[in-house]
Design a protein around this motif. Sequence first.
Motif, PDB file in Angstrom:
ATOM      1  N   ASN A 145       0.892  -1.628  -0.490  1.00  0.00           N
ATOM      2  CA  ASN A 145       0.176   0.054   0.099  1.00  0.00           C
ATOM      3  C   ASN A 145       0.974   1.188   0.141  1.00  0.00           C
ATOM      4  O   ASN A 145       0.368   2.351  -0.291  1.00  0.00           O
ATOM      5  N   LYS A 146       2.160   1.804   1.196  1.00  0.00           N
ATOM      6  CA  LYS A 146       2.645   2.796   0.788  1.00  0.00           C
ATOM      7  C   LYS A 146       3.289   2.470  -0.384  1.00  0.00           C
ATOM      8  O   LYS A 146       4.048   3.844  -0.931  1.00  0.00           O
ATOM      9  N   ALA A 147       3.601   1.176  -1.635  1.00  0.00           N
ATOM     10  CA  ALA A 147       4.439   1.527  -2.561  1.00  0.00           C
ATOM     11  C   ALA A 147       3.537   2.708  -3.341  1.00  0.00           C
ATOM     12  O   ALA A 147       3.223   3.268  -4.741  1.00  0.00           O
ATOM     13  N   ALA A 148       1.484   1.359  -3.994  1.00  0.00           N
ATOM     14  CA  ALA A 148       0.865   2.485  -4.650  1.00  0.00           C
ATOM     15  C   ALA A 148       0.864   3.514  -4.276  1.00  0.00           C
ATOM     16  O   ALA A 148       0.495   4.460  -5.035  1.00  0.00           O
ATOM     17  N   LYS A 149       0.659   4.275  -3.156  1.00  0.00           N
ATOM     18  CA  LYS A 149       0.512   5.401  -2.098  1.00  0.00           C
ATOM     19  C   LYS A 149       2.193   6.809  -3.096  1.00  0.00           C
ATOM     20  O   LYS A 149       1.898   7.663  -2.860  1.00  0.00           O
ATOM     21  N   ALA A 150       3.278   6.274  -2.826  1.00  0.00           N
ATOM     22  CA  ALA A 150       4.681   6.349  -3.208  1.00  0.00           C
ATOM     23  C   ALA A 150       4.717   7.266  -4.818  1.00  0.00           C
ATOM     24  O   ALA A 150       5.179   7.928  -4.985  1.00  0.00           O
ATOM     25  N   ILE A 151       4.080   6.163  -5.676  1.00  0.00           N
ATOM     26  CA  ILE A 151       3.960   6.461  -6.671  1.00  0.00           C
ATOM     27  C   ILE A 151       3.171   7.627  -7.804  1.00  0.00           C
ATOM     28  O   ILE A 151       3.065   7.424  -9.193  1.00  0.00           O
ATOM     29  N   MET A 152       1.907   8.035  -6.958  1.00  0.00           N
ATOM     30  CA  MET A 152       1.345   9.120  -7.072  1.00  0.00           C
ATOM     31  C   MET A 152       1.287  10.498  -6.982  1.00  0.00           C
ATOM     32  O   MET A 152       2.362  11.212  -7.118  1.00  0.00           O
ATOM     33  N   THR A 153       1.311  10.570  -8.480  1.00  0.00           N
ATOM     34  CA  THR A 153       1.277  12.478  -8.863  1.00  0.00           C
ATOM     35  C   THR A 153      -0.136  13.038  -8.534  1.00  0.00           C
ATOM     36  O   THR A 153      -0.425  13.267  -7.259  1.00  0.00           O
ATOM     37  N   THR A 154      -0.817  13.538  -9.417  1.00  0.00           N
ATOM     38  CA  THR A 154      -1.647  14.413  -9.236  1.00  0.00           C
ATOM     39  C   THR A 154      -3.282  13.084  -8.800  1.00  0.00           C
ATOM     40  O   THR A 154      -4.509  13.384  -8.725  1.00  0.00           O
ATOM     41  N   ASP A 155      -2.840  11.735  -8.707  1.00  0.00           N
ATOM     42  CA  ASP A 155      -4.270  10.989  -8.224  1.00  0.00           C
ATOM     43  C   ASP A 155      -4.286  11.570  -6.110  1.00  0.00           C
ATOM     44  O   ASP A 155      -3.806  12.119  -5.854  1.00  0.00           O
ATOM     45  N   THR A 156      -5.640  11.642  -6.406  1.00  0.00           N
ATOM     46  CA  THR A 156      -6.098  11.855  -5.006  1.00  0.00           C
ATOM     47  C   THR A 156      -6.403  10.855  -4.042  1.00  0.00           C
ATOM     48  O   THR A 156      -6.212  10.281  -2.993  1.00  0.00           O
ATOM     49  N   HIS A 157      -5.689   9.654  -4.563  1.00  0.00           N
ATOM     50  CA  HIS A 157      -5.569   7.847  -3.820  1.00  0.00           C
ATOM     51  C   HIS A 157      -5.439   6.756  -4.444  1.00  0.00           C
ATOM     52  O   HIS A 157      -4.726   7.133  -5.368  1.00  0.00           O
ATOM     53  N   GLU A 158      -4.559   5.949  -3.213  1.00  0.00           N
ATOM     54  CA  GLU A 158      -3.763   5.156  -4.318  1.00  0.00           C
ATOM     55  C   GLU A 158      -4.162   3.834  -4.286  1.00  0.00           C
ATOM     56  O   GLU A 158      -6.405   3.952  -4.788  1.00  0.00           O
ATOM     57  N   LYS A 179      -1.311   3.641 -10.875  1.00  0.00           N
ATOM     58  CA  LYS A 179      -1.271   5.044 -10.759  1.00  0.00           C
ATOM     59  C   LYS A 179      -1.754   6.079 -12.238  1.00  0.00           C
ATOM     60  O   LYS A 179      -1.025   5.739 -13.306  1.00  0.00           O
ATOM     61  N   GLY A 180      -2.153   7.196 -12.114  1.00  0.00           N
ATOM     62  CA  GLY A 180      -2.495   7.561 -13.089  1.00  0.00           C
ATOM     63  C   GLY A 180      -4.382   8.440 -12.887  1.00  0.00           C
ATOM     64  O   GLY A 180      -4.904   8.696 -12.661  1.00  0.00           O
ATOM     65  N   SER A 181      -3.777   9.770 -13.438  1.00  0.00           N
ATOM     66  CA  SER A 181      -4.882  10.377 -13.155  1.00  0.00           C
ATOM     67  C   SER A 181      -5.041  11.493 -14.139  1.00  0.00           C
ATOM     68  O   SER A 181      -5.958  12.082 -14.263  1.00  0.00           O
ATOM     69  N   GLY A 182      -4.314  12.287 -14.447  1.00  0.00           N
ATOM     70  CA  GLY A 182      -4.169  13.017 -16.036  1.00  0.00           C
ATOM     71  C   GLY A 182      -3.061  12.416 -16.440  1.00  0.00           C
ATOM     72  O   GLY A 182      -2.324  12.051 -17.078  1.00  0.00           O
ATOM     73  N   MET A 183      -3.209  13.239 -18.080  1.00  0.00           N
ATOM     74  CA  MET A 183      -2.973  12.159 -19.371  1.00  0.00           C
ATOM     75  C   MET A 183      -3.042  11.676 -20.030  1.00  0.00           C
ATOM     76  O   MET A 183      -1.878  10.085 -19.629  1.00  0.00           O
ATOM     77  N   ILE A 184      -4.496  10.843 -19.778  1.00  0.00           N
ATOM     78  CA  ILE A 184      -4.652   9.508 -19.226  1.00  0.00           C
ATOM     79  C   ILE A 184      -5.550   8.806 -21.399  1.00  0.00           C
ATOM     80  O   ILE A 184      -7.096   9.468 -21.229  1.00  0.00           O
ATOM     81  N   HIS A 185      -5.101   8.377 -21.765  1.00  0.00           N
ATOM     82  CA  HIS A 185      -5.740   8.586 -22.888  1.00  0.00           C
ATOM     83  C   HIS A 185      -4.765   7.236 -23.898  1.00  0.00           C
ATOM     84  O   HIS A 185      -4.561   7.492 -24.912  1.00  0.00           O
ATOM     85  N   PRO A 186      -5.097   5.956 -23.261  1.00  0.00           N
ATOM     86  CA  PRO A 186      -3.943   5.280 -23.310  1.00  0.00           C
ATOM     87  C   PRO A 186      -4.132   4.650 -25.151  1.00  0.00           C
ATOM     88  O   PRO A 186      -4.774   4.333 -25.327  1.00  0.00           O
TER      89      PRO A 186
END
Length: 407
Positions: A145-158, A179-186
Amino acid sequence: MKIIKGGVTAAKGYFAAAVAAKIKYEGRTDMAMVYSEVPCVSAGTFTRNIVKAAPVKWDRDVVYSQAKPQVVVVNSGIANACTGEEGMGYCKETAKACAKALNVDKAGVLVASTGVIGMQLPIDRICNGIDALAKELDRSIEAGNKAAKAIMTTDTHEKEVAVTIEIDGKEVTIGGMSKGSGMIHPDMCTMLGFVTSDIAIAKELLQEAVSEIVDDTFNMISVDGDTSTNDTLLVLANGMAGNVEITKKNEDYKKFYEALRYVNEELAKMMAGDGEGATALFEVKVIHAKTKDEAKVISKSVITSSLTKAAIFGHDANWGRILCAMGYSGAQFDPEKVDLTFESAAGSMQIIENGVALDYSEEEATKILSEPKVTVIADIKQGEETATAWGCDLTYDYVKINADYRS
């Protein structure tokens, strides 16, 4: 299949850690590591943007080689994209540092970065971070869970998910984080996604499964229509579940495939619903299409329409925008046969039949559209194929976040 708590450390033999390396952020963790105690087979998919970050090029070489990775190291804050030969050098230095700290083969070290494009990485902080991460590695759910939080940028949650299945009489676990919140159109998968499993499976079959699943999961989400330079999905399998290795597409393969698909779809939906500034996950299902591809094209056209996304934010049943977005998708259908229905936890309401509006309550429609997950079902009455795409609403905060992103 059983849904369990956890992420990348849920499967046997995996450890994770997070540290505050001060790559760009202050007062939060910004580096993560995932480590397998034995070498893994790997698979991956990567951005099709021709502007590719150095870690994307590095990881492609690792995944497409015969290397057996044991470690993935990730930093947030700086993307290591558009950084030239120096950026590739950072990947090499990162791999060397991991090999030294963990006594693993540097040829199999996977690296990933996310954040601002064009900035050079502070490689001394990266290497110091690797040493710190190696000392903090832990197999607990909390470490994942800590790893999932560390990779966030503008994400609001892991973003994490894990499941177990039974194969060959053994419990097999699949867990992931993204992780991913913006610049997303894979145009392949996501911003960053990491999936671990203890299954024993042939590398070629794992890659085939990942490539197929991505097309129906991560490739079916969009936040803002921008395909990142850093899109990377990495999947590791270390074989520690003890099952007989899957080498052909039998029933065991199908069971694993469905579980892997579930993990990827859940991570993808979490990303779409956590789009920058978003207040709602916007799901579009196209049913009774002539072909799967046409259903995909139409559903993605609707979730990427700025006007439709704005209407979802305003809880406005502006079905004309939906029909319009379907019409310019490039797929062929008869608009005078289309039925549209809105659904959410607040109820279900058909709003048009055969291309014409029904006598529906705007007040009731607004209530349905005010939920945190909103679904549009478009029945085009042409065949038996179906596809689903996921996006989010377009809010004032999206502009604010991206106007200030580099600062």
